[in-house]
Design an enzyme around this catalytic site. Structure first.
Site, PDB file in Angstrom:
ATOM      1  N   SER A 258       0.848  -1.191   0.000  1.00 32.51           N
ATOM      2  CA  SER A 258       0.000   0.000   0.000  1.00 32.51           C
ATOM      3  C   SER A 258       0.883   1.240   0.000  1.00 32.51           C
ATOM      4  O   SER A 258       1.985   1.233   0.559  1.00 32.51           O
ATOM      5  CB  SER A 258      -0.889   0.023   1.251  1.00 32.51           C
ATOM      6  OG  SER A 258      -1.577   1.246   1.356  1.00 32.51           O
TER       7      SER A 258
ATOM      8  N   TYR B 188      -1.829  -0.522  10.155  1.00 29.07           N
ATOM      9  CA  TYR B 188      -1.973  -1.032   8.790  1.00 29.07           C
ATOM     10  C   TYR B 188      -0.794  -0.578   7.933  1.00 29.07           C
ATOM     11  O   TYR B 188      -0.197  -1.374   7.200  1.00 29.07           O
ATOM     12  CB  TYR B 188      -3.291  -0.537   8.202  1.00 29.07           C
ATOM     13  CG  TYR B 188      -3.508  -0.892   6.750  1.00 29.07           C
ATOM     14  CD1 TYR B 188      -4.012  -2.142   6.397  1.00 29.07           C
ATOM     15  CD2 TYR B 188      -3.218   0.012   5.736  1.00 29.07           C
ATOM     16  CE1 TYR B 188      -4.231  -2.475   5.072  1.00 29.07           C
ATOM     17  CE2 TYR B 188      -3.428  -0.309   4.403  1.00 29.07           C
ATOM     18  CZ  TYR B 188      -3.932  -1.550   4.071  1.00 29.07           C
ATOM     19  OH  TYR B 188      -4.136  -1.876   2.752  1.00 29.07           O
TER      20      TYR B 188
END
Length: 259
Positions: A154, A168
């Site tokens: 990501s 995350y």
């Protein structure tokens, strides 16, 4: 289920496992991979109906696909997943580590160990375990014919996601480092390992963070002034899996609109 045999040039069947393949980027990748000649296994955690819908779509288009339940954070379930694919489709030649979890937006000072364990177990440990099983089958050192792994990271790994989900972001930073290390470890054994780093993409993972419309809120910070689609990320994944990327390993490919 009637299956159609799909073969590559040289008679090597292309078999792909996509973890978390029932929705979003995983589902888009499954559809595109089937169109590209892969026999596809979609793994899912709970949403059997969604996974089955993707499989049915692929079968109706003349492809080959199955869906199998597996919690990638549990070692025994990962082992079972790969063994089931061995039996149903044949030796895996490609893996997309896509399964990932995101929890409600909060600051680090509010996070408890349970949340951290859930995020890191799925996003990091799950990717390690699946890659381990893939390497055991693909590596020329183990008698395999080689293969390709794409990890879904990501842009959060570069940005940190302050005030939203630093946990995350940290898990995806670990995926970047994992990609670099594993790529070098197995490069001489016929296995390429790369990663894509999506930016703000229109998928329902944002609802897990408590903000379903997050992409529309932050897209103004993207140089291209829009959110991306799951299909745009899937295109990058399929390129990295393909022979067109035959000299690419250890690459971190941003699909983030310039952000």
């Amino acid at each position: 289920m009637e299956k159609m045999s799909i073969m590559e040039e040289g008679s090597l069947k292309k078999v792909l496992i996509i973890t978390g393949g029932s929705r979003g980027i995983g589902a888009a990748t499954a559809r595109l991979a089937a169109q590209s000649g892969y026999a596809v296994c979609i793994s899912y955690l709970r949403n059997k109906a969604a996974a089955s819908a993707v499989v049915d779509e692929i079968l109706k288009a003349g492809g080959e696909a199955i869906a199998l339940a597996a919690d990638v954070s549990v070692e025994a379930e990962v082992v079972r997943l790969f063994e089931q694919v061995d039996e149903a489709l044949g030796a895996v030649t490609a893996l997309v580590n896509n399964a990932g979890v995101l929890e409600e937006h909060m600051r680090v000072e509010q996070m408890d160990a349970g949340r951290l364990s859930r995020v890191l177990s799925t996003n990091v440990i799950g990717s390690f375990l699946c890659a381990r099983e893939a390497v055991r089958r693909m590596s020329s050192a183990n008698g395999g014919a080689g293969g390709a792994i794409v990890n879904v990271s990501s842009a959060a790994a570069r940005l940190g996601s302050p005030n939203e989900y630093v946990d995350y972001a940290a898990s995806k930073g670990a995926i970047d480092t994992f990609t670099l290390g594993l790529a070098q470890e197995v490069a001489a054994e016929g296995i390429r390992v790369n990663a894509v780093r999506p930016g703000v993409i229109y998928t329902d993972i944002h609802a897990s963070g408590g903000e379903p419309d997050r992409v529309d809120r932050v897209k103004g910070a993207v140089p291209m002034q829009r959110g991306g689609t799951a299909e745009e990320v899937a295109n990058a994944i399929l390129w990295l899996l393909s022979d067109e990327a035959s000299y690419s390993t250890g690459a971190l490919l941003d699909v983030a609109g310039g952000r």
